[in-house]
Design an enzyme around this catalytic site. Structure first.
Site, PDB file in Angstrom:
ATOM      1  CE  LYS A 106      -3.942   1.957   2.584  1.00 42.00           C
ATOM      2  NZ  LYS A 106      -4.839   1.809   3.747  1.00 42.00           N
TER       3      LYS A 106
ATOM      4  CB  SER B  42      -8.053   3.920   2.739  1.00 36.93           C
ATOM      5  OG  SER B  42      -7.233   3.278   3.702  1.00 36.93           O
TER       6      SER B  42
ATOM      7  CB  SER C 178      -8.447   1.043   5.610  1.00 42.87           C
ATOM      8  OG  SER C 178      -9.099   2.260   5.408  1.00 42.87           O
TER       9      SER C 178
HETATM   10  N1  GLN Z   1     -13.160   4.653   6.198  1.00 42.87           N
HETATM   11  C1  GLN Z   1     -12.575   5.096   7.418  1.00 42.87           C
HETATM   12  C2  GLN Z   1     -12.109   6.522   7.294  1.00 42.87           C
HETATM   13  O1  GLN Z   1     -12.407   7.114   6.323  1.00 42.87           O
HETATM   14  C3  GLN Z   1     -11.442   4.184   7.804  1.00 42.87           C
HETATM   15  C4  GLN Z   1     -10.223   4.406   7.002  1.00 42.87           C
HETATM   16  C5  GLN Z   1      -9.085   3.534   7.413  1.00 42.87           C
HETATM   17  O2  GLN Z   1      -9.241   2.519   8.081  1.00 42.87           O
HETATM   18  N2  GLN Z   1      -7.900   3.965   7.047  1.00 42.87           N
HETATM   19  O3  GLN Z   1     -11.467   7.072   8.124  1.00 42.87           O
END
Ligand code: GLN
Length: 484
Positions: free
Chosen positions: A77, A152, A176
């Site tokens: 990532k 994400s 994410s």
């Molecule tokens: N969707 C969540 C956010 O927007 C979690 C994102 C994540 O786990 N990095 O913060």
């Protein structure tokens, strides 16, 4: 060859039926075909990968320190530092950033002999649930190119689902790893807070962030976790405790395992077809010998609100470092320092990142700190206590990973609240620092859906055993998108 799992490929490589160079070449040939449609990557590192494959072949030939990952093509990532290779966090502000060092997880994966094919797309600084917040480009779901891959870690999940990499790393602050795993029909594990070093992970919300695997099956998750887990003196939040061999947890037996079904995650807001699948999953677990009981975690209702105070508060502080001086892009032609700071941040950050910085700065400001941030910390403790109570009577908790299957590109991008609510099942787990895994458990109109199993702190072995047993006794993971 590119369709196989790491444990299958490891056998081929060990028997010298194939080489890492052949395998890596095959993965790139496939990647080059599908990537224009999926767009999972920010950077593809073919030249370096072929060099690493050659080195892996040497290791395999000489039987020199061969691990289950030696010669296996993986993706990273793009919020994890890779020495000399762009690490953008999918943000314009870091679009030219080449770190001078590898993140600990990258170092460990490379040391195990894995071959890095590239860096995957994400929502900018990991803020989002669809990868549409990437400041660079969108990624598309391999099962249906009109749908998002989740976020994400959408690039990592899509790359694994589309066989552009055998496995990938993800990071999980509020879901994410698990949510994109569910949307793309792969396995994703968020380890216990402290199990995996975050040194070299670009910080989003430091009290929540964890790194974990995204893989084609549960066995590969255990294999990758074996490499990722462990104490690192460079990360003061990493816990110094012995790491078991997670592959030993891959036992097809869950007799008498007590599984609690989270009542709050089978009610309002969950699509009926998701509920149906989860009910069938419960039956399957019962058939396999588990004891199923209903549990209630009443404070779940407050988790999303709590998260959207704590995560932005920490983000607003973590993102203070992007000032055009220390890292990444600098806005040109500013008459003085303050204007340069302002212009750099105004031009470099996307709208969701700015929204979070604003919310976080507000929640931390004098006069609002007690009312918002401190209150959120207290609610966080109450949520943690709720989990502890539930775990007095059961070994694992079960819920859907998401409220629906993957949504359409554009469907929620103008409605941040709807986007935030897509994480109601995953966020509480981060607030409590617990481990959880998502694995395929059904389909809605040819789109995969995921089952989430949540464990006690550092009980990854129980999670893996239950996930493995479910996988061995179902066929969901065998269905693949037609694009591969
Ligand atoms: N969707 C969540 C956010 O927007 C979690 C994102 C994540 O786990 N990095 O913060």
């Amino acid at each position: 060859m590119h369709k196989k799992t790491a444990h299958e490929l490891n056998k081929l490589l060990a028997k010298k039926e194939s080489s890492s160079q052949e395998l890596t070449t095959a993965v790139f040939a496939h990647l080059e075909k599908v990537e224009p449609k999926i767009q999972a990557f920010v950077t593809v590192t073919k030249e370096e990968a072929l060099k690493q494959a050659k080195a892996a072949d040497e290791r395999l030939k000489n039987n020199d320190n061969v691990t289950p990952l030696t010669g296996i093509p993986i993706a990273i990532k793009d919020n994890m530092c890779t020495k000399g290779i762009l690490t953008t966090c999918s943000s314009k502000i870091l679009s030219n950033y080449k770190p001078p060092y590898d993140a600990t997880v990258v170092e460990k994966l490379k040391a195990a002999g894995a071959v890095v094919v590239g860096k995957t797309n994400l929502d900018e600084f990991a803020m989002g649930s669809s990868t549409e917040n990437s400041g660079l480009h969108k990624t598309y779901n391999p099962w249906d190119l009109n749908c998002v891959p989740g976020g994400s870690s959408g690039g990592s999940a899509a790359a694994v689902a589309a066989n552009e990499a055998v496995m990938a790393t993800g990071s999980d602050t509020g879901g994410s790893i698990r949510q994109p795993a569910a949307f793309c029909g792969v396995v994703g594990l968020k380890p216990t807070y402290g199990l995996v070093s975050r040194y070299g992970l670009v910080a989003f919300a430091s009290s929540l962030d964890q790194i974990g695997p995204l893989t084609k099956d549960v066995t590969d998750t255990a294999i990758m976790l074996n490499v990722l887990a462990g104490h690192d003196k460079k990360d003061s939040t990493s816990v110094d405790r012995p790491v078991p061999d997670y592959q030993k947890s891959l036992v097809n037996d869950i007799k008498n395992l007590r599984i609690g079904i989270i009542k709050e995650l089978l009610g309002e807001g969950i699509e009926p077809k998701v509920k149906e699948s989860i009910q069938q999953t419960m039956k399957k677990f019962e058939e396999l010998g588990a004891k199923i009981m209903e549990v209630s975690l009443p404070t779940f209702a407050y988790a999303v609100a709590t998260y959207y105070l704590i995560a932005p508060a920490e983000a607003s502080s973590n993102l203070g470092r992007y000032d055009g001086v220390k890292y990444g892009q600098r806005s040109p032609n500013s008459p003085d320092l303050l204007t340069m700071y302002n212009n750099t941040r105004a031009e470099g950050f996307g709208p969701e990142v700015k929204r979070r910085i604003l919310i976080g700065t507000y929640a931390l400001s004098a006069g609002y700190y007690d009312a918002f941030y401190l209150k959120a910390l207290k609610v966080r403790t109450v949520i943690k206590n709720d989990f502890e109570r539930a775990f007095q009577n059961c070994d694992l908790l079960l819920s859907p990973t998401t409220t629906s299957a993957a949504f359409k590109v554009g469907e929620k991008s103008n409605d941040p609240l709807a986007m935030y609510l897509s994480d109601i099942a995953t966020i509480p787990v981060n607030l409590a620092g617990l481990p959880a895994i998502s694995l395929p458990c059904g389909f809605i109109d040819n789109l995969p859906i995921g089952l989430q199993l949540i464990g006690k702190a550092f009980a990854e072995e129980t999670l893996l055993r239950a996930a493995f047993t479910y996988e061995q006794n179902t066929d969901w993971h065998k269905r693949k998108p037609s694009i591969i």
